[in-house]
Enzyme design. Sequence first.
Site, PDB file in Angstrom:
ATOM      1  N   ARG A 176      25.010  95.026   4.242  1.00 30.82           N
ATOM      2  CA  ARG A 176      26.153  95.801   4.721  1.00 30.82           C
ATOM      3  C   ARG A 176      27.399  94.950   4.945  1.00 30.82           C
ATOM      4  NH1 ARG A 176      22.059  98.331   7.950  1.00 30.82           N
ATOM      5  NH2 ARG A 176      21.533 100.390   7.099  1.00 30.82           N
ATOM      6  N   HIS A 233      18.080  70.559  -2.198  1.00 28.17           N
ATOM      7  CA  HIS A 233      18.108  70.559  -0.734  1.00 28.17           C
ATOM      8  C   HIS A 233      19.175  71.515  -0.199  1.00 28.17           C
ATOM      9  CE1 HIS A 233      15.476  67.138  -0.987  1.00 28.17           C
ATOM     10  NE2 HIS A 233      16.392  66.397  -1.592  1.00 28.17           N
ATOM     11  N   ASP A 283      29.201  66.688  -4.230  1.00 26.79           N
ATOM     12  CA  ASP A 283      29.574  66.569  -2.814  1.00 26.79           C
ATOM     13  C   ASP A 283      29.023  65.255  -2.255  1.00 26.79           C
ATOM     14  OD1 ASP A 283      30.825  67.331  -0.480  1.00 26.79           O
ATOM     15  OD2 ASP A 283      29.218  68.662   0.196  1.00 26.79           O
ATOM     16  N   LEU A 329      23.140  69.131   7.089  1.00 30.02           N
ATOM     17  CA  LEU A 329      23.390  68.373   5.875  1.00 30.02           C
ATOM     18  C   LEU A 329      24.832  67.887   5.875  1.00 30.02           C
ATOM     19  CD1 LEU A 329      21.540  70.597   3.256  1.00 30.02           C
ATOM     20  CD2 LEU A 329      20.959  68.240   3.828  1.00 30.02           C
TER      21      LEU A 329
END
Length: 386
Positions: A227, A250, A274, A308
């Site tokens: 929704r 990961h 990254d 992370l």
Amino acid sequence: MSYYIHAAKFFLPSNTENGGYLEITDEGKFGQYLPESQKPTGKIEEMNGQWIAPGLVDTHIHGLLGHDVMDNDWEAIKTMSEGLLKAGVTSWLPTTLTGSFDQLNAVCKTIGDHAGQETGAKIQGIYFEGPYFTTEHKGAQNPKYFKDPSFSEYQQWQASAKGLLRKIAIAPERHGAVEFTRAVTADGTVVALGHSDATFEQAQACIEAGASVFTHTFNGMSGLNHRAPGMVGAAMYLNRVDDELICDGHHVRPEVATILIKEKGPEHIALITDCMRAGMMPDGDYVLGEFPVYVKDGMARLKGGNNLAGSVLKLNEAIKNVVDWNGVAPQDAVEMGSYVPAKSSGVGEKCGSILPGRAADYIVLNDDMSLAATYLDGQERYRNNQ
């Protein structure tokens, strides 16, 4: 002296060809491709059983080999550019973290003054990851620098970077995000959306204003609910947008990564790393921005909160992973690691494809997708002797 490469497979822009010959000119540029039936005269370099692909393009990378872009050290950036060749990366966008205006401006000046002097992977621009984010999905970004977007600040950074600021990520719910997006994209810079708790409608408003990329999709954004589609729903549903994806196993489970690739199509997935400063370094303690981080079992995590904190992924590992996960064919993985990141960051006219007249920046892959060698301007710069 010009030469031809003879290999088992070539990943060309419009098709993947089995066998044939690819010309490398005296100037270190790509020349013509000839099919297997048209063996040329002159020097031929045999790469029996191996595959030729465009050099990979890492458009979201913070650090490597103990260095970080935010260190604002040109010698360190040069070291990173050399190290990237070992990951099959021949072009990249040094990526900042959220910081103060002056910190970011100093990085712009350093890269703007020296870009082109790097001796490894080529700097094709700068990527600003922040500082126009919100706290709900801050990740490893420092919220003390978060604020509403300012086109005036962008203009000053762009002037310091000598026009090299190619992409900037913002949170769509920040005040003035739509107006900022409209102005920045009109100036020729890509706007990405990330580190955000935005609704689907807020994300869509920025896309309609010109934003075209979602930053490390699934990570640092409001999730998909039946929704409340949120940022993830926008990334999956909206047309003509590209989604960054970290495929280290990961950040996003392989099954979920494969779902996104199937939904959007490989032509809209930009594989990124990254990567932070611990990339290509041993496990241990590091710093990301102003936060202490520990690296263990292939993951970088904040010591406070255990979130992370970037990755230690190499882009050549990412293209191998998506094939090993049975998510895509090799040609799709190559496209997601070269053409799509280049195109999605506004540098597709410079890198990411094997085209006549382009710099002969390419990689040699084994048939298991492992990296065999990296070439820059037609010259071998790295060979994996394992």
